[in-house]
Design a protein around this motif. Structure first.
Motif, mmCIF file in Angstrom:
data_model
loop_
_atom_site.group_PDB
_atom_site.id
_atom_site.type_symbol
_atom_site.label_atom_id
_atom_site.label_comp_id
_atom_site.label_asym_id
_atom_site.label_seq_id
_atom_site.Cartn_x
_atom_site.Cartn_y
_atom_site.Cartn_z
ATOM 1 N N CYS A 147 -6.571 76.976 3.192
ATOM 2 C CA CYS A 147 -7.317 76.168 2.238
ATOM 3 C C CYS A 147 -8.532 75.560 2.946
ATOM 4 O O CYS A 147 -8.412 74.984 4.022
ATOM 5 N N ASP A 148 -9.683 75.715 2.340
ATOM 6 C CA ASP A 148 -10.910 75.139 2.891
ATOM 7 C C ASP A 148 -11.379 74.042 1.937
ATOM 8 O O ASP A 148 -11.842 74.339 0.831
ATOM 9 N N PRO A 149 -11.234 72.777 2.338
ATOM 10 C CA PRO A 149 -11.531 71.691 1.397
ATOM 11 C C PRO A 149 -13.003 71.640 0.974
ATOM 12 O O PRO A 149 -13.343 70.958 0.013
ATOM 13 N N THR A 150 -13.872 72.393 1.673
ATOM 14 C CA THR A 150 -15.300 72.349 1.315
ATOM 15 C C THR A 150 -15.655 73.419 0.280
ATOM 16 O O THR A 150 -16.791 73.479 -0.178
ATOM 17 N N LEU A 151 -14.693 74.286 -0.068
ATOM 18 C CA LEU A 151 -14.984 75.372 -1.011
ATOM 19 C C LEU A 151 -14.065 75.279 -2.225
ATOM 20 O O LEU A 151 -12.934 74.821 -2.102
ATOM 21 N N PRO A 152 -14.542 75.760 -3.377
ATOM 22 C CA PRO A 152 -13.614 75.846 -4.516
ATOM 23 C C PRO A 152 -12.447 76.771 -4.162
ATOM 24 O O PRO A 152 -12.623 77.752 -3.433
ATOM 25 N N LEU A 153 -11.268 76.460 -4.676
ATOM 26 C CA LEU A 153 -10.073 77.254 -4.385
ATOM 27 C C LEU A 153 -10.269 78.729 -4.736
ATOM 28 O O LEU A 153 -9.751 79.611 -4.068
ATOM 29 N N PHE A 165 -3.600 82.521 -0.324
ATOM 30 C CA PHE A 165 -3.346 81.398 0.576
ATOM 31 C C PHE A 165 -2.085 81.650 1.393
ATOM 32 O O PHE A 165 -1.070 82.094 0.848
ATOM 33 N N GLY A 166 -2.198 81.379 2.672
ATOM 34 C CA GLY A 166 -1.025 81.480 3.542
ATOM 35 C C GLY A 166 -1.156 80.459 4.651
ATOM 36 O O GLY A 166 -2.247 79.932 4.905
ATOM 37 N N SER A 167 -0.059 80.162 5.296
ATOM 38 C CA SER A 167 -0.109 79.196 6.393
ATOM 39 C C SER A 167 0.278 79.889 7.703
ATOM 40 O O SER A 167 0.560 81.092 7.714
ATOM 41 N N MET A 168 0.247 79.170 8.775
ATOM 42 C CA MET A 168 0.662 79.738 10.058
ATOM 43 C C MET A 168 1.629 78.773 10.738
ATOM 44 O O MET A 168 1.739 77.616 10.366
ATOM 45 N N THR A 169 2.334 79.292 11.687
ATOM 46 C CA THR A 169 3.161 78.437 12.524
ATOM 47 C C THR A 169 3.193 79.079 13.906
ATOM 48 O O THR A 169 2.506 80.081 14.137
ATOM 49 N N THR A 170 3.921 78.467 14.825
ATOM 50 C CA THR A 170 3.964 79.039 16.173
ATOM 51 C C THR A 170 5.412 79.167 16.629
ATOM 52 O O THR A 170 6.294 78.451 16.139
ATOM 53 N N LEU A 171 5.619 80.092 17.517
ATOM 54 C CA LEU A 171 6.927 80.261 18.165
ATOM 55 C C LEU A 171 6.750 79.910 19.629
ATOM 56 O O LEU A 171 5.876 80.467 20.291
ATOM 57 N N ARG A 172 7.574 79.003 20.117
ATOM 58 C CA ARG A 172 7.499 78.626 21.531
ATOM 59 C C ARG A 172 8.653 79.261 22.291
ATOM 60 O O ARG A 172 9.800 79.205 21.837
#
Lengths: 482, 482
Positions: free
Chosen positions: A390-396, A402-409
């Motif tokens: 999500c880019d808060p400066t652009l219209p959706l 849309f997807g998110s990320m995470t990390t594996l340690r």
């Protein structure tokens, strides 16, 4: 907040039998020594609390206030942790055992309650699920060293990976160790996954069999997930967030305890005194909610919204359960499609679903073919994620998906799992290190809450479209990387 | 929740210099011993925190992590209260000093944080305002017995009586005792009254003089109230509830601290490490709010509503201040009218405003003439209140007026005040006792939040109408009682 409530309820219940002993209350069949009193199983401590309430209500008015005061002044909540453990020098501050991926609220809670972060033991996992053998070994160690245990925490749906701990294994460990004099409570952090249980419930609240639940799905649930759900009712307390898989706005959270009688110990007014003589009914007792929760007055609108939603869509598989069921079906389709996608992009990148999804959360690890360096892989995935976030400066509408990320340690994954995943991605383990973006694996994370990802009426699969989009972007970024 | 935040911030700041000493950090001009470190004034502890941050950022990368870890492991939050005070056996668990009418969140907070309810010292009051002499004597006692003090709490507008503590007296006591080696923080619980300060602020935030503020009113503010407002900026932290005199719905609460640098100590991630090297600006730091508050993720809608309201109606006397100003004008009219009412009903009842109102809350004690028994007086006031209270089974329109009640307890009032009030009401002090409804005085409580009580356009004073109503009801109930 619900996790803090679990901590303070377990602590109040653990310390109360010690206070009864210190106050020398007669006739209660108290444990022989402080260690035994501090290590009662929660159910035994609640039974003792009830014996105390009954005993107290049988006293004369004057005696009652006197005994109440006397016990009150021996309680851990009155003395404070420091003085309590000085007065009871055979006892040690109890530990909390939680899986290493546990939410950071557990660390915050240990600090907030004054127990100390050092008393939080993080247990290793296997494929992001708690390692019951490691838990058992830790409990054995605690027993051998007279180290009391407050809570063992299981996670029912990690927010990062959607994985589900073996709640049945936790409950069995609790009962096994209670029998040997190491009593502790089992708490389930089901903030994310709690509502998934609706898929498993009949209208009368009973459990659907594994075979019956499976009829609706390709492979869900795994026997391990079914066993975890089956054990929920035997745990001591559970956290559930309606604003996650309950599809409700923020503003309500659930702390559920199996036996609400222990809640009397959290009451700001000593209402437990009057239990035997003038039993209050459940609802009128908790109408003064501020007496029992950390907060004082607060908005009840969202709690009312949750109540109404559960009345309209009861929490069984025929009603509310249809919603998570659809998201699990989407997850199965997504998982299958992800495996096909891995095959399709094989010339450009290694793609891997690192853990079979337990619920409606699917992660995807990606590495451009030919690259063996972890930092470069992470940059590649971050570039993909930049197009998905999500880019808060652009219209959706400017974003296709849309997807998110995470990390594996590696320290969370463990050596074996880390090696397995690095090998599948063709990453050189030597490139893993302490440097910038080299201490973890960046992966894509897909939370499939939307039940409408497959539009059968118009024959559109947004899952297919997403993977077509991702294939194009992987090719573009892989070409840029090589 | 804001009050808990004050407790844990003060505790973190108090214990941190001790951790620096235990970790043997060089070059920081550390206090000579644990007792001195634990008793630093908050401002000195913050200066030390900053020296540590600067020192740390001057270290090499490897050294920095190492020192950070070393200090972290000595912090009270890591060790827990029990181990911290065992390791530092010259220190005692600090006390919190609060007025006896303090909100029950203070008792809850002491228990929640593991400090123990026994460490909450409730100070006597005079006319429901903190007795600064008693505070000073208690502080003296603490210094003489090497008893550390965490916080001294003042209440800016008690929810029960609207009275305002001498915040200036608290600040002066803090500074006086800090100079003698007893450092502690001053926290103001302005949950109820915080917004009243807008009456006292110019548009540039500066303080309006007593004389200037008085121009708008008959007698408000008392010099004591003006001095209390003037001292707010010198306190260490303040709680304000927008859902009270901010006229906003539930869902936002303010914890304000004068020097936000100490908040780094509450951060779940050790972000304070990077302070010197990569200073983050205020807003980007607190965008990760879940790192600093007990809660994790939560709705921001109400916080946004508060922000917008304060933008539209800035918090000065020309803007937002008009709202509380009108309610204070109503309070003055109400108070005058109450005195006239007392005169008018003198044949039927003794009526008394027990404390001159500091804010927009006026209480009224009533006793039917001829009655000298406290239980009978209480029954009389309860009967009046039954006609004033909200009845959830009836439409609101069935009630002519709404009012609440509260109680005065002799142990809170003190012997002198109790005698004064009982005498004015012609109650026999001997009828005060331990029995049912004999241990307290039931009084009516009027919270005058509505700025439209006097409708000048239509020449209606709802205040007059209320007292006409009350006069009728007092006569009816007094006749029934006699």
């Amino acid at each position: 907040m619900a996790n803090y409530q679990a901590l303070r309820l377990a602590l109040a219940l653990k310390a109360f039998p010690v206070a009864l002993r210190a106050a020398k209350v007669p006739d209660l069949e108290l444990p022989d020594d402080d260690v035994a009193a501090f290590n009662l199983a929660p159910a035994d401590a609640i039974a003792l609390l009830e014996r105390w309430q009954d005993w107290l209500s049988a006293q004369t008015n004057g005696e009652r206030g006197c005994w109440q005061q006397r016990v009150q002044q021996q309680r851990l909540e009155h003395l404070g942790l420091a003085a309590f453990f000085v007065q009871h020098d055979t006892l040690r501050v109890p530990r909390v055992l939680a899986p290493i991926t546990a939410h950071y609220s557990w660390s915050k809670g240990m600090k907030l309650l004054g127990l100390g972060r050092a008393q939080l033991a993080l247990l290793p996992q296997r494929e992001m699920r708690i390692d019951i053998d490691a838990l058992d070994a830790e409990l054995q160690r605690c027993r051998d060293t007279q180290q009391p245990v407050l809570l063992a925490v299981g996670v029912f749906g990690t927010t990062e990976y959607g994985t589900i701990d073996a709640i049945d294994g936790l409950v069995a460990a609790r009962d096994r160790h209670a029998a040997t004099g190491l009593g502790f409570a089992v708490h389930v952090d089901a903030a994310w996954g709690g509502y998934l249980a609706t898929i498993f419930r009949n209208e009368d609240g009973s459990l659907r069999s594994l075979a019956t639940v499976r009829e609706s799905f390709q492979s869900f649930p795994s026997p391990a997930v079914h066993a975890a759900v089956a054990a929920l009712g035997q745990t001591d307390s559970i956290t559930v967030d309606p604003h996650k898989l309950g599809y409700l706005p923020y503003g309500a959270g659930a702390f559920i305890c199996r036996d609400q009688r222990a809640m009397a110990l959290l009451s700001e007014e000593a209402d437990y005194v009057f239990h035997g003589a003038t039993p209050k009914d459940y609802l009128s007792r908790y109408r003064n909610l501020g007496q029992y929760i950390p907060e004082g007055s607060k908005s009840g609108a969202m709690a009312a919204a949750v109540y109404v939603t559960h009345k309209v869509l009861p929490l069984d598989h025929r009603q509310f359960g249809q919603l998570p069921r659809q998201t699990i079906l989407n997850t199965e389709a997504f998982h299958l499609r992800a495996l096909r996608f891995a095959h399709e992009v094989a010339d450009n990148a290694h793609a891997l679903v690192p853990f079979a999804p337990d619920s409606n959360l699917v992660c995807l690890a990606l590495n451009p073919r030919g690259n063996r360096d972890i930092a470069r892989m992470n940059a590649f995935v971050r570039a993909l994620h930049d197009e998905l976030r999500c880019d808060p400066t652009l219209p959706l509408q400017f974003k296709e998906f849309f997807g998110s990320m995470t990390t594996l340690r590696p320290d969370t994954l463990g050596a074996g799992e880390t090696a397995r995943i690095l090998e599948a991605l063709d990453i050189d383990p030597a490139s893993l290190g302490a440097g910038e973006d080299r201490d973890r694996l960046v992966i894509l994370r897909h939370t499939l809450m939307n039940p409408y990802l497959i539009d059968r009426e118009n024959d559109i699969s947004y899952i297919d479209r997403y993977f077509e989009f991702l294939t194009r972007r992987v090719r573009v970024h892989a070409a840029a990387t090589s």
